[in-house]
Design an enzyme around this catalytic site. Structure first.
Site, PDB file in Angstrom:
ATOM      1  N   LYS A  22       0.770  -1.239  -0.510  1.00 12.60           N
ATOM      2  CA  LYS A  22      -0.148  -0.308   0.120  1.00 12.60           C
ATOM      3  C   LYS A  22       0.903   1.401   0.349  1.00 12.60           C
ATOM      4  O   LYS A  22       0.816   2.049  -0.678  1.00 12.60           O
ATOM      5  CB  LYS A  22      -1.131   0.303   0.893  1.00 12.60           C
ATOM      6  CG  LYS A  22      -1.849   1.480   1.763  1.00 12.60           C
ATOM      7  CD  LYS A  22      -2.181   1.450   2.923  1.00 12.60           C
ATOM      8  CE  LYS A  22      -1.178   1.148   4.183  1.00 12.60           C
ATOM      9  NZ  LYS A  22      -0.933   2.997   4.623  1.00 12.60           N
ATOM     10  N   ASN A  23       1.535   0.829   0.646  1.00 15.10           N
ATOM     11  CA  ASN A  23       2.861   2.761   1.515  1.00 15.10           C
ATOM     12  C   ASN A  23       3.743   2.811  -0.142  1.00 15.10           C
ATOM     13  O   ASN A  23       4.589   3.691  -0.463  1.00 15.10           O
ATOM     14  CB  ASN A  23       3.421   2.194   2.377  1.00 15.10           C
ATOM     15  CG  ASN A  23       2.870   2.607   3.200  1.00 15.10           C
ATOM     16  OD1 ASN A  23       1.621   2.978   3.399  1.00 15.10           O
ATOM     17  ND2 ASN A  23       3.006   2.373   4.408  1.00 15.10           N
ATOM     18  N   CYS A 116      -3.470  13.312  13.738  1.00 13.83           N
ATOM     19  CA  CYS A 116      -4.293  12.137  14.102  1.00 13.83           C
ATOM     20  C   CYS A 116      -3.667  11.054  14.920  1.00 13.83           C
ATOM     21  O   CYS A 116      -3.244  11.468  15.724  1.00 13.83           O
ATOM     22  CB  CYS A 116      -3.840  11.002  12.361  1.00 13.83           C
ATOM     23  SG  CYS A 116      -1.865  10.287  12.176  1.00 13.83           S
ATOM     24  N   ARG A 121       2.382  14.428  13.923  1.00 15.56           N
ATOM     25  CA  ARG A 121       2.543  14.023  12.028  1.00 15.56           C
ATOM     26  C   ARG A 121       2.327  16.028  11.495  1.00 15.56           C
ATOM     27  O   ARG A 121       1.787  15.758  10.372  1.00 15.56           O
ATOM     28  CB  ARG A 121       1.256  13.319  11.372  1.00 15.56           C
ATOM     29  CG  ARG A 121       1.379  12.088  11.930  1.00 15.56           C
ATOM     30  CD  ARG A 121       1.461  10.956  12.011  1.00 15.56           C
ATOM     31  NE  ARG A 121       1.416  10.637   9.845  1.00 15.56           N
ATOM     32  CZ  ARG A 121       0.781   9.410   9.355  1.00 15.56           C
ATOM     33  NH1 ARG A 121       0.179   9.326   9.131  1.00 15.56           N
ATOM     34  NH2 ARG A 121       2.136   9.412   8.129  1.00 15.56           N
ATOM     35  N   ASP A 307       5.698   0.444  11.625  1.00 10.71           N
ATOM     36  CA  ASP A 307       4.321  -0.121  11.275  1.00 10.71           C
ATOM     37  C   ASP A 307       4.010  -1.271  11.833  1.00 10.71           C
ATOM     38  O   ASP A 307       3.188  -2.241  11.120  1.00 10.71           O
ATOM     39  CB  ASP A 307       4.294   0.510   9.747  1.00 10.71           C
ATOM     40  CG  ASP A 307       3.971   1.439   9.430  1.00 10.71           C
ATOM     41  OD1 ASP A 307       3.689   3.005  10.414  1.00 10.71           O
ATOM     42  OD2 ASP A 307       4.445   1.837   7.987  1.00 10.71           O
ATOM     43  N   ARG A 399      -8.508   0.092   5.812  1.00 13.47           N
ATOM     44  CA  ARG A 399      -7.983   0.912   4.706  1.00 13.47           C
ATOM     45  C   ARG A 399      -6.328   0.668   3.988  1.00 13.47           C
ATOM     46  O   ARG A 399      -5.622   0.691   3.425  1.00 13.47           O
ATOM     47  CB  ARG A 399      -7.172   1.752   6.295  1.00 13.47           C
ATOM     48  CG  ARG A 399      -8.132   2.219   6.463  1.00 13.47           C
ATOM     49  CD  ARG A 399      -7.698   3.909   7.556  1.00 13.47           C
ATOM     50  NE  ARG A 399      -7.081   4.510   6.170  1.00 13.47           N
ATOM     51  CZ  ARG A 399      -5.973   5.994   7.012  1.00 13.47           C
ATOM     52  NH1 ARG A 399      -6.123   6.547   8.268  1.00 13.47           N
ATOM     53  NH2 ARG A 399      -4.948   6.305   6.449  1.00 13.47           N
TER      54      ARG A 399
HETATM   55  C1  EPZ Z   1       4.939   7.546   5.840  1.00 13.90           C
HETATM   56  O1  EPZ Z   1       4.471   7.640   6.502  1.00 13.90           O
HETATM   57  C2  EPZ Z   1       3.714   5.532   6.653  1.00 13.90           C
HETATM   58  N1  EPZ Z   1       2.820   6.086   5.335  1.00 13.90           N
HETATM   59  C3  EPZ Z   1       3.730   5.193   7.461  1.00 13.90           C
HETATM   60  O2  EPZ Z   1       3.134   4.607   8.013  1.00 13.90           O
HETATM   61  C4  EPZ Z   1       4.778   5.111   7.864  1.00 13.90           C
HETATM   62  O3  EPZ Z   1       4.434   5.180   9.610  1.00 13.90           O
HETATM   63  C5  EPZ Z   1       5.254   5.816   8.355  1.00 13.90           C
HETATM   64  O4  EPZ Z   1       6.194   6.289   6.703  1.00 13.90           O
HETATM   65  C6  EPZ Z   1       7.489   5.766   9.170  1.00 13.90           C
HETATM   66  O5  EPZ Z   1       7.452   4.737   8.466  1.00 13.90           O
HETATM   67  C7  EPZ Z   1       3.029   5.980   3.796  1.00 13.90           C
HETATM   68  O6  EPZ Z   1       3.730   5.709   3.417  1.00 13.90           O
HETATM   69  C8  EPZ Z   1       1.563   6.019   3.133  1.00 13.90           C
HETATM   70  P1  EPZ Z   1       7.382  10.408   8.028  1.00 13.90           P
HETATM   71  P2  EPZ Z   1       4.812   9.589   6.278  1.00 13.90           P
HETATM   72  O7  EPZ Z   1       6.574  11.573   7.503  1.00 13.90           O
HETATM   73  O8  EPZ Z   1       5.985   9.874   5.119  1.00 13.90           O
HETATM   74  C9  EPZ Z   1       8.102  13.324  11.281  1.00 13.90           C
HETATM   75  C10 EPZ Z   1       0.790   2.802   8.048  1.00 13.90           C
HETATM   76  O9  EPZ Z   1       0.610   2.434   8.643  1.00 13.90           O
HETATM   77  N2  EPZ Z   1       8.133  14.445  10.191  1.00 13.90           N
HETATM   78  O10 EPZ Z   1       8.541   9.133   7.604  1.00 13.90           O
HETATM   79  O11 EPZ Z   1       3.551  10.422   7.043  1.00 13.90           O
HETATM   80  C11 EPZ Z   1       6.922  12.072  11.539  1.00 13.90           C
HETATM   81  O12 EPZ Z   1       5.906  13.475  12.592  1.00 13.90           O
HETATM   82  C12 EPZ Z   1       1.253   4.715   7.874  1.00 13.90           C
HETATM   83  O13 EPZ Z   1       0.877   2.213   6.983  1.00 13.90           O
HETATM   84  C13 EPZ Z   1       7.931  15.617  10.754  1.00 13.90           C
HETATM   85  O14 EPZ Z   1       8.811  16.168  11.941  1.00 13.90           O
HETATM   86  O15 EPZ Z   1       5.965   9.227   8.156  1.00 13.90           O
HETATM   87  C14 EPZ Z   1       7.526  11.060  12.425  1.00 13.90           C
HETATM   88  O16 EPZ Z   1       7.906  11.448  13.639  1.00 13.90           O
HETATM   89  C15 EPZ Z   1       1.045   5.048   8.916  1.00 13.90           C
HETATM   90  N3  EPZ Z   1       7.936  16.554   9.635  1.00 13.90           N
HETATM   91  C16 EPZ Z   1       8.652  10.799  10.923  1.00 13.90           C
HETATM   92  O17 EPZ Z   1       8.944  12.361  10.751  1.00 13.90           O
HETATM   93  C17 EPZ Z   1       7.015  16.233   8.620  1.00 13.90           C
HETATM   94  O18 EPZ Z   1       6.984  17.287   7.865  1.00 13.90           O
HETATM   95  C18 EPZ Z   1       8.792  10.252  10.437  1.00 13.90           C
HETATM   96  O19 EPZ Z   1       7.502  10.463   9.033  1.00 13.90           O
HETATM   97  C19 EPZ Z   1       6.645  15.066   8.057  1.00 13.90           C
HETATM   98  C20 EPZ Z   1       7.517  14.604   9.221  1.00 13.90           C
END
Ligand code: EPZ
Length: 420
Positions: A22-23, A116, A121, A307, A399
């Site tokens: 999915k991701n 969320c 996030r 995850d 989802r």
């Molecule tokens: C991806 O989300 C995945 N989603 C998430 O999977 C997964 O948990 C996450 O990566 C981490 O591996 C998809 O790929 C669709 P991040 P993403 O930006 O990219 C912080 C699931 O269950 N951050 O890598 O949105 C953030 O808060 C989902 O399938 C900032 O600070 O996650 C977190 O602490 C849930 N500023 C860390 O970085 C930003 O602008 C990593 O988040 C963006 C993120």
């Protein structure tokens, strides 16, 4: 709303095949906005997040159709540039249309994703990266409004307080494919889904090197063309099935699971006394005794994935001894804890850590899922419990998991869905 009825199950036996990730599918669907030509994506899982992304693309004016298990995406000369709140609030990954829209149209309006259930996030890294390429942003009435005359290559550092960002790396990489000159992304996310997105973009004519490492180089090109791409197998679905086998006992072969993508999990399962064998194109998990407590810290790839944290914790609730889970990506991602406690698990929270004292058995109870991976954890806990468990909030499971209940049933678990 549907419910799952989970009966005491195990040991699990047999072979199951993992679906497409999915991701990986979601950003690759958004990447199709970068071309006018048709793209065909194979192995896309039938899950509601994919439907949400398909709805966003349709609203932008893109044709999206399922054809024999493949997703055919024909952007034509789409003119839309808005991702509305109703859809972005269903799925934060909607943010990945931002980079492609700016690169192709010079403007984008995307609802600002809120916090969320798994934490705050923010999207600052997405905006910082795209600003470095020349875009400007304002936040108006809950929307991110982006504009860009012409994007220009730049060197961008994408590390935040919790490491790099998977989707921010994707957004910047997608936008950079059509920018003037060279973009270097430092501290790029190394997750296999980012590499898969890069590979899909290369199939569309992009010039990208370094994917899968923290240093990605993108040389902008004038246009991208249509392509055919097969999504990589879902390492989180594979990991969920592996943990199910470890927890419920038995011997399960997960076909399509790639051991290089699951090193963090394999290491911890072996430490917990579970036999894990990497075969050619699959992983076999065998467990014939109570697993041992372990310490797990979630980290960016190749560390233990956030995850799989909830599913691993479900396993730990029944392990011998004490386990500690420390969440370093989303320090609030613990919505499964109170529900597992309702089933008799002994878990205490200390900041970003949970201390799990293994118990001999879990007891069946009515429980509610409030996040995708928490729902998978509760499915596993329900199957391991001594009496029937009724799981509500199954829409979260839907989802991101395609036919998890069918696959577990095939392995011998007793699950049935009550349509609500
Ligand atoms: C991806 O989300 C995945 N989603 C998430 O999977 C997964 O948990 C996450 O990566 C981490 O591996 C998809 O790929 C669709 P991040 P993403 O930006 O990219 C912080 C699931 O269950 N951050 O890598 O949105 C953030 O808060 C989902 O399938 C900032 O600070 O996650 C977190 O602490 C849930 N500023 C860390 O970085 C930003 O602008 C990593 O988040 C963006 C993120």
């Amino acid at each position: 709303m549907d419910k799952l009825i989970l009966e005491p199950s195990g040991p699990l036996r047999g072979t199951v095949e993992v679906g497409g990730a999915k991701n990986a599918a979601l950003p690759i669907m958004a990447a199709c906005l970068l071309t006018e030509e048709e793209c065909v994506i194979e192995g896309v899982p039938h899950v509601t997040d994919v439907n949400t992304m398909a709805q966003i693309l349709s609203l932008l004016g893109v044709e999206v159709a399922w054809e024999d298990g493949r997703l055919a995406i024909h952007p034509n000369h789409y003119t839309g540039w808005t991702a509305p709140h109703e859809l972005v609030s269903l799925m934060r990954a909607s943010i990945c249309v931002l980079g492609p829209l700016l690169a192709r149209h010079g403007r984008a309006k995307v609802s600002m994703p809120g916090g969320c259930i798994i934490g705050l996030r923010p999207v600052d890294l997405h905006l910082k990266g795209l600003e470095a390429l020349g875009a400007t942003f304002t936040i108006e009435h809950g929307y991110i409004i982006g504009r860009a005359e012409r994007l220009r290559g730049a060197t961008i550092h994408l590390s935040g307080p919790f490491g790099s960002s998977v989707l921010a790396t994707g957004n910047v990489m997608m936008a950079a494919t059509l920018a003037d000159g060279v973009t270097i992304i430092e501290h790029a996310a190394c997750e296999p889904e980012v590499a898969d997105l890069a590979n899909g973009l290369v199939e569309m004519g992009a010039k990208i090197t370094g994917q899968g490492t923290p240093h990605i180089r993108v040389e902008g090109v004038l246009r991208l063309h249509g392509a055919r791409h097969r999504i990589l197998p879902d390492r989180i679905e594979a990991g969920t099935l592996m943990i199910a086998a470890a927890m419920l006992g038995g011997e399960v072969t997960v076909k399509g699971a790639i051991s290089e993508h699951l090193g963090g999990l394999i290491d911890k399962l072996r430490e917990a006394n579970v036999a894990v064998e990497s075969l050619n194109g699959s992983i076999r998990v065998r467990s014939d005794r109570r697993v041992k407590g372990v310490q797990v810290t979630t980290l960016p790839f190749p560390g233990f994935p956030t995850d799989l944290q909830a599913q691993m914790m479900a396993m730990m609730t029944m392990s011998e001894g004490v386990s500690v889970v420390t969440e370093k990506i989303y320090p609030e991602r613990f919505t499964h804890v109170p529900e597992l406690r309702r089933m008799g698990a002994q878990i205490t929270r200390e900041g970003p850590s949970a201390i799990v004292q293994g118990v001999g058995r879990l007891s069946g109870a009515p429980v509610t899922a409030s996040d995708l991976r928490a729902s998978a954890a509760l499915v596993l806990a329900g199957l391991a419990a001594d009496t029937v468990t009724e799981l509500s909030g199954v829409e979260h499971l839907d989802r991101g998991y395609e036919q998890l209940e069918t696959k577990l049933t095939h392995l011998g678990a007793a699950i049935r869905r009550e349509r609500g």
